[in-house]
Design a protein around this motif. Sequence first.
Motif, short mmCIF file in Angstrom:
data_model
loop_
_atom_site.label_atom_id
_atom_site.label_comp_id
_atom_site.label_asym_id
_atom_site.label_seq_id
_atom_site.Cartn_x
_atom_site.Cartn_y
_atom_site.Cartn_z
N ASN A 130 1.32 -1.20 -0.12
CA ASN A 130 -0.10 -0.06 -0.05
C ASN A 130 0.39 1.37 -0.20
O ASN A 130 0.73 2.53 0.37
N GLY A 131 2.05 1.20 -0.40
CA GLY A 131 3.49 2.43 -0.54
C GLY A 131 3.17 2.19 0.91
O GLY A 131 3.81 4.33 1.34
N ASP A 132 3.39 1.90 1.78
CA ASP A 132 3.32 2.24 2.99
C ASP A 132 5.07 1.75 3.36
O ASP A 132 4.75 0.15 3.35
N PRO A 133 6.01 2.14 3.03
CA PRO A 133 7.64 2.05 2.89
C PRO A 133 7.53 0.81 5.01
O PRO A 133 8.55 -0.05 5.53
N VAL A 134 6.38 2.12 5.78
CA VAL A 134 6.71 1.01 7.89
C VAL A 134 6.02 -0.56 7.22
O VAL A 134 6.81 -1.32 8.13
N ALA A 135 5.17 -0.38 7.09
CA ALA A 135 4.38 -1.39 6.17
C ALA A 135 5.44 -2.72 5.55
O ALA A 135 5.38 -4.08 6.26
N PHE A 136 5.88 -2.32 4.51
CA PHE A 136 6.53 -3.06 3.82
C PHE A 136 7.70 -3.80 5.06
O PHE A 136 8.23 -4.79 4.77
N ALA A 137 8.72 -1.96 5.68
CA ALA A 137 9.73 -3.09 6.29
C ALA A 137 9.23 -4.48 7.44
O ALA A 137 10.18 -5.70 7.97
N ALA A 138 8.24 -4.33 7.66
CA ALA A 138 7.22 -4.94 9.15
C ALA A 138 7.29 -6.34 8.64
O ALA A 138 7.20 -7.40 9.45
N ASP A 139 6.80 -6.01 6.97
CA ASP A 139 6.62 -7.26 6.58
C ASP A 139 6.93 -7.01 4.89
O ASP A 139 6.32 -6.93 4.58
N PRO A 140 8.38 -7.48 4.91
CA PRO A 140 8.94 -7.78 3.95
C PRO A 140 8.48 -8.77 2.63
O PRO A 140 8.24 -9.72 2.91
N LEU A 141 7.58 -8.09 1.39
CA LEU A 141 7.79 -9.84 0.54
C LEU A 141 9.04 -11.05 0.50
O LEU A 141 10.05 -10.40 0.43
#
Length: 257
Positions: free
Chosen positions: A236-247
């Motif tokens: 969802n374009g959210d770097p924090v969410a990505f860092a917490a749950d990277p693909l």
Amino acid sequence: MPTLNPLSTASVAVNAARTLTRELEQRILTPAVEAVAGDGRKQRWEHHKQARRTELTEGTVEAIRALGPNAGMDEIAAHVGVSKTVLYRYFTDKNDLAAAVTVTYMESTLLPLLTDVLTDDLADYDLVRTVIGVYVDTVSADPNVYVFTTGRSAGSNSAAYTERIFTGAVRSTIEQRLGVRGAQIDGAKTWATAIVGAIIRAVDGWLVTRDQPTTQLVDELTMLVWSALVGIVARNGDPVAFAADPLPMPPLPGDAP
């Protein structure tokens, strides 16, 4: 990734590119001398000067195509059919001439092609691959002018402004596409800068070696850019969410499921 109609996005991207082209003209071309009100002779001279600059710029484009991007002012002048003194009468130096050629090249070649692509009714993936393909194919078809206009040989600031034009269009497109999904768009500038920079650097390297077909270069760049965009959208374009749950990376062959 769902298919979206890109028409509204395209208009934003195209307008951004045109705005940045006008900025390019204003900032790196020699400013026109302001005509004094009521001074008809100065106005006529200014019109003549701009018309002559345009004529010499177009002649320089043909000279660079024939002679290569490292052609000197003497060679360019001879090919155009004027003396070097005439070139310096209308252009401050080679950087000024390269800047004028950049604007002509952008407005007559690259921007019209990108405009056609951005206004096509293409699905997301097709749009990404087609834009990359247009850039690669245009450079491949006119490498001498590309190198000259991007300042790799001319030593001017044209390269930076050329990248700004593409980055502005890509950023606008990313913002619109993410906005439709309700995703965060704060990172659009960073992502657009990285995408455009990667494409330009890869194409610059390819021009030196020509070690693969253009179709392979387009495929590889598309793989890189599309994978990055899918990852951005997935969180969802959210770097924090990505860092917490990277693909996750797919497992190695033979690993237990």
